[in-house]
Write a protein that holds these residues in place. Structure first.
Motif, PDB file in Angstrom:
ATOM      1  N   UNK A 378      41.888 -24.782   2.105  1.00 52.89           N
ATOM      2  CA  UNK A 378      41.726 -26.272   2.856  1.00 52.89           C
ATOM      3  C   UNK A 378      40.444 -26.092   3.510  1.00 52.89           C
ATOM      4  N   UNK A 379      40.738 -25.096   4.506  1.00 50.28           N
ATOM      5  CA  UNK A 379      39.635 -24.947   5.657  1.00 50.28           C
ATOM      6  C   UNK A 379      38.482 -24.553   4.874  1.00 50.28           C
ATOM      7  N   UNK A 380      38.314 -23.493   3.962  1.00 53.53           N
ATOM      8  CA  UNK A 380      37.200 -22.850   3.337  1.00 53.53           C
ATOM      9  C   UNK A 380      36.533 -24.174   2.308  1.00 53.53           C
ATOM     10  N   UNK A 381      37.195 -25.265   1.988  1.00 55.75           N
ATOM     11  CA  UNK A 381      36.508 -26.221   1.308  1.00 55.75           C
ATOM     12  C   UNK A 381      36.018 -27.151   2.354  1.00 55.75           C
ATOM     13  N   UNK A 382      36.547 -27.202   3.431  1.00 52.82           N
ATOM     14  CA  UNK A 382      35.772 -27.981   4.387  1.00 52.82           C
ATOM     15  C   UNK A 382      34.521 -27.469   5.044  1.00 52.82           C
ATOM     16  N   UNK A 383      34.492 -26.093   5.369  1.00 54.06           N
ATOM     17  CA  UNK A 383      33.509 -25.033   5.701  1.00 54.06           C
ATOM     18  C   UNK A 383      32.411 -25.341   4.567  1.00 54.06           C
ATOM     19  N   UNK A 384      32.991 -25.205   3.390  1.00 57.50           N
ATOM     20  CA  UNK A 384      31.812 -25.287   2.150  1.00 57.50           C
ATOM     21  C   UNK A 384      30.989 -26.844   2.303  1.00 57.50           C
ATOM     22  N   UNK A 385      31.857 -27.616   2.576  1.00 57.83           N
ATOM     23  CA  UNK A 385      31.175 -28.950   2.541  1.00 57.83           C
ATOM     24  C   UNK A 385      30.364 -29.267   3.708  1.00 57.83           C
ATOM     25  N   UNK A 386      30.410 -28.685   4.890  1.00 55.04           N
ATOM     26  CA  UNK A 386      29.716 -28.590   5.999  1.00 55.04           C
ATOM     27  C   UNK A 386      28.422 -27.754   5.943  1.00 55.04           C
ATOM     28  N   UNK A 387      28.638 -26.858   5.183  1.00 57.10           N
ATOM     29  CA  UNK A 387      27.595 -25.813   4.815  1.00 57.10           C
ATOM     30  C   UNK A 387      26.472 -26.743   3.828  1.00 57.10           C
ATOM     31  N   UNK A 388      26.996 -27.371   2.845  1.00 59.55           N
ATOM     32  CA  UNK A 388      26.283 -28.105   1.862  1.00 59.55           C
ATOM     33  C   UNK A 388      25.685 -29.192   2.663  1.00 59.55           C
ATOM     34  N   UNK A 389      26.326 -29.975   3.539  1.00 62.70           N
ATOM     35  CA  UNK A 389      25.746 -30.932   4.483  1.00 62.70           C
ATOM     36  C   UNK A 389      24.457 -30.528   5.218  1.00 62.70           C
ATOM     37  N   UNK A 390      24.851 -29.381   5.832  1.00 68.00           N
ATOM     38  CA  UNK A 390      23.624 -28.899   6.687  1.00 68.00           C
ATOM     39  C   UNK A 390      22.425 -28.478   5.919  1.00 68.00           C
ATOM     40  N   UNK A 391      22.703 -27.898   4.443  1.00 70.42           N
ATOM     41  CA  UNK A 391      21.519 -27.580   3.778  1.00 70.42           C
ATOM     42  C   UNK A 391      20.755 -28.668   3.093  1.00 70.42           C
ATOM     43  N   UNK A 392      21.521 -29.855   2.721  1.00 70.93           N
ATOM     44  CA  UNK A 392      20.947 -31.014   2.308  1.00 70.93           C
ATOM     45  C   UNK A 392      20.048 -31.654   3.648  1.00 70.93           C
ATOM     46  N   UNK A 393      20.656 -31.748   4.525  1.00 69.09           N
ATOM     47  CA  UNK A 393      19.990 -32.394   5.837  1.00 69.09           C
ATOM     48  C   UNK A 393      18.985 -31.467   6.470  1.00 69.09           C
ATOM     49  N   UNK A 394      18.800 -30.258   6.459  1.00 67.57           N
ATOM     50  CA  UNK A 394      17.811 -29.431   6.791  1.00 67.57           C
ATOM     51  C   UNK A 394      16.744 -29.225   5.879  1.00 67.57           C
ATOM     52  N   UNK A 395      17.088 -29.474   4.761  1.00 64.86           N
ATOM     53  CA  UNK A 395      16.030 -29.315   3.435  1.00 64.86           C
ATOM     54  C   UNK A 395      15.630 -27.958   3.365  1.00 64.86           C
ATOM     55  N   UNK A 396      16.764 -26.970   3.442  1.00 59.55           N
ATOM     56  CA  UNK A 396      16.294 -25.594   3.385  1.00 59.55           C
ATOM     57  C   UNK A 396      16.928 -25.038   1.966  1.00 59.55           C
TER      58      UNK A 396
END
Length: 690
Positions: A378-396
């Motif tokens: 569950x923690x891993x899924x939350x970290x993955x969601x945060x990683x995806x949000x960063x990638x989208x927000x940063x446009x990298x």
């Protein structure tokens, strides 16, 4: 019992089972409580304390009549029987440590227990030993005891209370906070724990070997290569899961996202945190340094970052202890460096193997191991969601997992630990789950090379990209920086400041860290503060129900409470604004600190100590891998993940639960210090078989 109509006028405390033919089978008391010397005493609590004594394999505490019952001058004595008889001296010495109000008057050794027809200890016959009662008188007592129970049960169930209103029926039968339901499930937990331990104790050596082997196979180890004791040691664990009330557990699980939203709202308010915690600056240099750092990043005279606009990730563990009435009360909310999520997921599988192999009849449709106890995933899924949000927000461009170690650039999740971390394997297990989701990772510590690139130069580079050891970071998952010893030099503080200034997701942010301090949790126990943070009155009431009494010992309104704590220090605990075990003050230390004139008392929170009743369990001897039967108190931790971006809640989950089971005499629940052992919950419902 007197009374008119069909209204219930007295709760007898008897435990019964309805048979198929409609008859009620008497199973015993809902709690082994007696009144002696003008006080109500729970005999099971005394038994659990003596059962923890080395060499004791069986305990029963009874009330002995010093003279025949018809004598008006009779004297009641508490007598503890222990087996084998050779353990009598050790138990007698141990009972001296119990409070005088519950300490047995006598400790007797016994090798051959008197048994009822069902095989249980015959307490009536046991109480009659050496009490001058002949067989005729004993049979008369047993007959009278049985007749009284039969009459009481006939009165209890003579009518299903048709006059009760629907609201009364809902209050009496629905909801996990109902006293009857909680008490019933608490008793059933204790009875089922006895059954489970009895069943597994027959195979103690086999279970010990299985668990000891699985502990190493599944990574349940403490890394000790730094201490000179070898590369790793077995994690101290319980051999079998511990019994938890299903209704109490479900209520705490439903509360998890509510508390997550509360902590998230607090972490968005630098002004509130600064105002509430600043009065503690003069007495707590560590907290003062954290507040200075927060002001540099979020304050109007600093970089002025808006925490509400950030991507915010909270990976928490909300800890509770069962009170003597069966209700769970909150110990604390851990918001930084939350441990045991990865280990718990693996231990749950070990316990499932033990239960299915050695006591397969234990589980019914109402009694079961917690399904999907996967907090690491569950923690891993939350970290993955945060990683995806960063990638989208940063446009990298995201790093592909199969090319992550071939020099391909791209953001990764950083596990930010401290060097010589005994708990590294716990983080590694989460890393494995995160990599399986396609998210690249790496480990680093405060001594690493930290750079901030881009961002607003006029605001110290706020919002810039974070690079650690040359790798762009999407999420910083902290498993360090929660105590002063982690900061070896000023360069470490500079690194922490750069991380906070960056646009990388912090788990948690510095404000999220401060939101988990004991002072904030004390303030949350004030209903007015909760009303400011929550709109739903029902949610406010449910949160208030799990708070133990806690206050600031220096406030004028606390004078009477402080005096009560001084007169009975064993019922209170002093908690500083510090994460990690071993910092709380109990007993004489608490008394000395309250009486001290050195100042700084305002950094503490005075909290009413939660009075837990031990229940039987099997623990692993971490040194030799042997199993030990003992009485244990289990602190329940509910794991919760919460991800928000601006005003949008991306996810809020409760992914599992862990227990830290400790002897009744242990004041702390630390695993690394071996004050407690890791365990998992076995849920007991209202209809389970005991």
């Amino acid at each position: 019992l007197p009374g008119e109509g069909n209204h219930r006028v007295y709760r007898t405390g008897d435990l019964v089972r309805c048979c198929e033919d409609g008859e009620f089978e008497y199973l015993g008391r809902a709690a082994h409580q007696v009144e002696i010397r003008g006080q109500r005493i729970d005999l099971s609590a005394i038994e659990a304390a003596l059962a923890a004594v080395e060499g004791v394999t069986g305990v029963a505490v009874v009330v002995r009549h010093q003279s025949p019952p018809q004598d008006t001058q009779e004297e009641k004595l508490l007598v503890a029987y222990v087996s084998p008889s050779t353990a009598k001296t050790a138990a007698a010495n141990a009972q001296k440590n119990l409070p005088s109000s519950v300490a047995p008057d006598l400790v007797e050794g016994i090798d051959d227990w008197p048994r009822t027809s069902s095989g249980k200890i015959d307490r009536v016959r046991l109480a009659a030993l050496d009490a001058g009662l002949d067989n005729a008188r004993l049979q008369s007592m047993q007959s009278m005891h049985s007749n009284e129970k039969a009459k009481r049960l006939r009165w209890m169930f003579r009518d299903p209370e048709p006059s009760a209103s629907k609201a009364d029926k809902k209050s009496d039968s629905d909801g996990p906070n109902d006293d009857d339901q909680v008490q019933t499930q608490t008793v059933m937990c204790r009875e089922l724990a006895i059954s489970a331990v009895d069943a597994c104790e027959k195979h103690l050596s086999e279970i010990s070997r299985l668990v000891y082997t699985q502990v190493f196979r599944r990574g349940l180890v403490l890394l000790t290569k730094f201490s000179g004791f070898g590369p790793a040691e077995a994690m101290p664990v319980a051999l079998v899961p511990d019994m938890i009330s299903l209704s109490a557990f479900e209520e705490l699980r439903r509360l998890a996202p509510i508390f997550s939203r509360v902590i998230d709202k607090i972490s968005c308010s630098f002004e509130w945190l600064h105002a509430k915690l600043s009065p503690l600056r003069s007495s707590d240099a560590w907290l003062a340094r954290l507040l200075d750092l927060a002001a540099e990043v979020y304050g109007p005279k600093g970089a002025g970052k808006d925490p509400c606009a950030e991507i915010r990730l909270l990976l928490q563990r909300q800890d509770y202890l069962p009170n003597s009435d069966g209700h769970y009360l909150q110990v604390e909310i851990n918001t930084i460096a939350v441990a045991h999520a990865g280990w718990t997921e693996q231990l749950a599988r070990v316990h499932a193997d033990c239960v299915s192999t050695f006591c397969p009849d234990l589980c019914t449709k109402h009694d079961q191991l917690l399904k999907d106890n996967v907090p690491g995933s569950d923690f891993a899924r939350a970290l993955a969601a945060a990683h995806a949000a960063y990638v989208r927000d940063a446009g990298v461009e995201a790093t592909q997992p199969h090319t992550a170690d071939r020099g391909v650039t791209g953001p990764r999740v950083c596990f930010f630990c401290w060097e010589n971390d005994f708990f590294e394997m716990d983080q590694r297990l989460i890393e494995v789950a995160l990599n399986a989701l396609g998210v690249p990772t790496f480990f680093a510590s405060l001594g690493a090379r930290v750079d901030l690139r881009g961002g607003d130069a006029a605001r110290s580079g706020a919002g810039g990209q974070l690079f650690i050891n040359g790798v762009e970071v999407s999420v910083v998952y902290f498993h360090s920086t929660y105590e002063p010893g982690h900061f070896a030099c000023e360069a470490d503080w500079t690194n922490r400041r750069l991380i906070e200034l960056s646009k990388a997701v912090k788990a948690p942010s510095l404000l999220g860290h401060l939101a988990g301090t004991k002072k904030v949790q004390q303030l949350l126990s004030n209903q007015k503060e909760l009303q400011r943070l929550l709109d739903c009155e029902e949610d406010i009431a449910r949160c208030m129900a799990v708070f133990a009494k806690q206050l600031c010992p220096t406030e004028p309104a606390s004078i009477d409470t402080v005096q009560r704590a001084l007169s009975d220090p064993d019922k209170w605990v002093l908690k500083p604004q510090r994460e990690g075990g071993g910092n709380n003050l109990f007993g004489e230390e608490l008394k000395m600190r309250l009486c001290s004139t050195e100042g700084g008392l305002d950094q503490f929170v005075l909290m009413e100590k939660i009075q837990s009743v031990p229940q039987p369990t099997l623990l692993q001897d971490w040194k030799g891998g042997h199993g030990v039967r003992t009485g244990g108190v289990s602190e329940l931790g509910i794991f919760a993940a919460h991800l928000a971006h601006g005003t949008q809640e991306v996810l809020s989950t409760s992914g599992g639960a862990v227990l830290r089971t400790k002897p009744p005499t242990s004041l702390e629940s630390g695993i690394c210090s071996r004050s407690a052992m890791l365990s998992t919950p076995f849920l007991v419902g209202t209809c389970g078989a005991c």
